[in-house]
Design an enzyme around this catalytic site. Structure first.
Site, PDB file in Angstrom:
ATOM      1  N   SER A 187      -6.767   0.736  -0.827  1.00  0.00           N
ATOM      2  CA  SER A 187      -7.445   0.835   0.466  1.00  0.00           C
ATOM      3  C   SER A 187      -8.955   0.692   0.389  1.00  0.00           C
ATOM      4  O   SER A 187      -9.595   0.490   1.422  1.00  0.00           O
ATOM      5  CB  SER A 187      -7.100   2.177   1.139  1.00  0.00           C
ATOM      6  OG  SER A 187      -5.735   2.238   1.437  1.00  0.00           O
ATOM      7  N   HIS A 219     -13.049   9.164   3.035  1.00  0.00           N
ATOM      8  CA  HIS A 219     -11.907   8.517   2.392  1.00  0.00           C
ATOM      9  C   HIS A 219     -12.163   7.017   2.333  1.00  0.00           C
ATOM     10  O   HIS A 219     -13.163   6.523   2.868  1.00  0.00           O
ATOM     11  CB  HIS A 219     -10.623   8.847   3.153  1.00  0.00           C
ATOM     12  CG  HIS A 219      -9.394   8.830   2.304  1.00  0.00           C
ATOM     13  ND1 HIS A 219      -8.510   7.774   2.302  1.00  0.00           N
ATOM     14  CD2 HIS A 219      -8.909   9.738   1.426  1.00  0.00           C
ATOM     15  CE1 HIS A 219      -7.520   8.029   1.458  1.00  0.00           C
ATOM     16  NE2 HIS A 219      -7.745   9.217   0.909  1.00  0.00           N
ATOM     17  N   THR A 222     -11.066   4.107   3.686  1.00  0.00           N
ATOM     18  CA  THR A 222     -11.311   3.229   4.838  1.00  0.00           C
ATOM     19  C   THR A 222     -12.665   3.464   5.495  1.00  0.00           C
ATOM     20  O   THR A 222     -13.472   2.529   5.594  1.00  0.00           O
ATOM     21  CB  THR A 222     -10.182   3.370   5.871  1.00  0.00           C
ATOM     22  OG1 THR A 222      -8.963   2.893   5.285  1.00  0.00           O
ATOM     23  CG2 THR A 222     -10.479   2.569   7.125  1.00  0.00           C
ATOM     24  N   HIS A 226       3.492   7.175   1.244  1.00  0.00           N
ATOM     25  CA  HIS A 226       3.359   7.542  -0.167  1.00  0.00           C
ATOM     26  C   HIS A 226       4.281   8.702  -0.538  1.00  0.00           C
ATOM     27  O   HIS A 226       4.800   8.765  -1.650  1.00  0.00           O
ATOM     28  CB  HIS A 226       1.913   7.925  -0.481  1.00  0.00           C
ATOM     29  CG  HIS A 226       1.004   6.757  -0.726  1.00  0.00           C
ATOM     30  ND1 HIS A 226       1.305   5.757  -1.628  1.00  0.00           N
ATOM     31  CD2 HIS A 226      -0.208   6.424  -0.188  1.00  0.00           C
ATOM     32  CE1 HIS A 226       0.329   4.858  -1.634  1.00  0.00           C
ATOM     33  NE2 HIS A 226      -0.600   5.235  -0.767  1.00  0.00           N
ATOM     34  N   HIS A 285      -3.162  -2.797   4.183  1.00  0.00           N
ATOM     35  CA  HIS A 285      -2.122  -3.244   3.256  1.00  0.00           C
ATOM     36  C   HIS A 285      -0.779  -2.792   3.790  1.00  0.00           C
ATOM     37  O   HIS A 285      -0.691  -2.048   4.779  1.00  0.00           O
ATOM     38  CB  HIS A 285      -2.342  -2.658   1.852  1.00  0.00           C
ATOM     39  CG  HIS A 285      -2.457  -1.159   1.858  1.00  0.00           C
ATOM     40  ND1 HIS A 285      -1.367  -0.330   2.029  1.00  0.00           N
ATOM     41  CD2 HIS A 285      -3.537  -0.341   1.763  1.00  0.00           C
ATOM     42  CE1 HIS A 285      -1.773   0.927   2.022  1.00  0.00           C
ATOM     43  NE2 HIS A 285      -3.079   0.954   1.871  1.00  0.00           N
TER      44      HIS A 285
END
Length: 526
Positions: free
Chosen positions: A114, A175, A177, A343, A381
């Site tokens: 990411s 984070h 992004t 995940h 993604h």
């Protein structure tokens, strides 16, 4: 004998579901489909008149990990939550007139992460896995490769052009992004100085939280999680004072939030506590910072509606604040926990977060005009998430396939993962899921390969676009193309020669002023 009985009972349930009326009665009539198609055709013909207005506002919705299978499953879930079959439902993003595909690979990775992807769709250049706001010349975790390889984002381009800018996310604001919008960091995990190696600190590299407040010191709206990285080490969290893992992490002793508030004074109001949050502040210029959790925000399925903001609520406030600027705004919105749910192999958590992001897209549509706002929805993604098994129309997206496996004679859910924590062997064979609650929020769908954390997928992702110059997002493109289109539409960033047209439209002149420029670029690409 018990197992045989259980299997027979399960098979009966599946058979009963299989015999249920699979689709609405009206769909048996060809007129239904012909009428629907003709209406769609009529709408498509109107797209011949392209929207070439200058984009006053630009919004990017980023569904982290929202690959095409996730989009389809989200559509079905949204419909089923409203009491419909689901497949025929329209997501808000489905209504966008232009759709393209983006290739997501990183410069050094076939299946991306990411951080490298965020650098592509925010800064306009492909980058290495795990790096933020730096070119591919920078090497992950090597601090001394940072300087000279920094690249800036569309958020900065917009700010430099006099627009208001904002970041809204359901993850921590530092984070992967959101970080690429403001940080230049060779390691996405350097959230605060506590996570950085001594060598990197010695060579002058800055942690991501610090860069949030220093690199672009006048970001107008910041909402998300991650407050523990802003406070001195061992500072008790205001919401979780008895939980050490929620305490501040900074070794430098700085309270970045207070520093920011002191600097901005009357221009901001803090949103540390959502219960006192009021979206109607007529004199507010900025929202800094709305840090609602020490780390990530809760999954939508587990969110406390009374104390925690939804993504839709945050987007509502962000747009109302940002649109006060007569020059317009740029807003980055991330549905970040879609990725986390995948995940963990917990599809229900992921898909409910995706439904919430689609609701936020609908709210943004109500607050803006397609004539002056370019809105793009995409993903960084995909994941190795899928659903299949010849399920019938209207089958619960979290339900069983209509028949048991012809290999091990056990039932299986429509949803599965290529790898991840859902891989389980019981008594030498695949787990019989009829013995578990496969529709629970934390059920881990079965996976083909055992891994502690399910992985990303390498497939292309969809790019939905509407508003000024949205037609430029067509066909299949490299992911780094996205911010160039957005900047072109808004007349910000590196090429603005086409912005001299009158009447509020963006001219369609080539971005390069001469044939020599075109030849030079062609030679470079070869």
């Amino acid at each position: 004998m018990y197992a045989a009985g259980l299997l027979i009972a399960c098979s009966c349930l599946i058979s009963e579901s299989y015999q249920r009326a699979p689709f609405p009665e009206q769909e048996k009539d060809p007129t239904f489909w012909n009428t629907w198609a003709q209406k769609t055709l009529k709408n498509a013909l109107t797209l011949q008149t392209l929207n070439t207005n200058k984009a006053k506002n630009v919004i990017l919705f980023l569904g982290d990990g929202m690959g095409v299978p996730t989009v389809t499953a989200t559509r079905i879930l949204k419909g089923q939550l409203s009491g419909h079959y689901g497949e025929e439902t329209q997501l808000e993003m489905d209504k966008f007139p232009f759709v393209s595909l983006a290739k997501t690979y990183n410069t050094d990775a076939q299946v991306p992460d990411s951080a490298g992807t965020a650098t592509a769709y925010l800064c306009g250049v492909k980058a290495n896995e795990g790096t933020l706001g730096v070119s591919a010349a920078a090497v992950r975790s090597q601090c001394n490769t940072t300087k000279g390889n920094e690249v800036t984002s569309i958020l900065k381009w917009a700010k430099d052009a006099g627009k208001s800018v904002g970041i809204v996310t359901t993850t921590r604001v530092n984070h992967a992004t959101p970080s690429a919008a403001y940080a230049h960091c060779v390691d996405r995990d350097w959230y605060s100085d506590n996570e950085m190696p001594a060598e990197a600190l010695m060579h002058g590299c800055k942690d991501i939280a610090r860069q949030l407040f220093e690199n672009i010191p006048n970001i107008d709206v910041i909402m998300g999680g991650g407050r523990k990285f802003m406070y001195p080490q061992n500072t008790s969290d205001v919401e979780y004072p008895t939980q050490p893992k929620m305490s501040g992490t900074r070794k430098d002793g700085r309270n970045l939030v207070q520093e920011w508030i002191d600097k901005m004074k009357d221009k901001v109001f803090s949103l540390d506590s959502f219960p006192v949050f009021n979206p109607r502040f007529p004199r507010v210029d900025a929202v800094i910072p709305g840090l609602f959790e020490p780390s990530e925000l809760a999954y939508e399925l587990e969110r406390n509606n009374d104390s925690d903001p939804s993504l839709t609520e945050m987007v509502d406030v962000a747009i109302k604040v940002l649109k006060k600027n007569q020059n317009g705004f740029y807003l980055l919105v991330e549905g970040g926990r879609i990725d986390h749910g995948h995940h963990e192999g917990k599809a229900k958590l992921a898909l409910y977060d995706a439904v919430e992001m689609d609701r936020a897209i609908g709210r943004a549509d109500l607050l803006t005009s397609i004539h002056e706002t370019l809105t793009v929805v995409t993903a960084d993604h995909s994941h190795v998430f899928t659903f299949g098994g010849y399920t019938l129309r209207g089958n619960s997206i979290f339900g069983l396939a209509p028949k048991v496996s012809d290999a091990d004679q056990k039932p299986f859910t429509a949803i599965s993962y290529g790898n991840g924590p859902g891989y389980k062997i019981v008594n030498g064979g695949r787990e019989n899921i009829s013995t578990v609650n496969y529709e629970s929020s934390h059920y881990q769908a079965q996976a083909a390969v055992p891994l502690l954390s399910e992985t990303h997928g390498g497939d292309d992702v969809a790019v939905f676009a509407k508003g000024p110059m949205a037609h430029l997002l067509h066909g299949i493109h490299e992911q780094n193309y996205i911010p160039h289109v957005m900047a072109y539409a808004a007349c910000i960033g590196q090429n603005q020669n086409h912005c001299m047209s009158s009447g509020g439209t963006v001219g369609l002149q080539p971005a390069f002023s001469s044939m020599a420029s075109v030849l030079a670029v062609t030679r470079f690409l070869w």
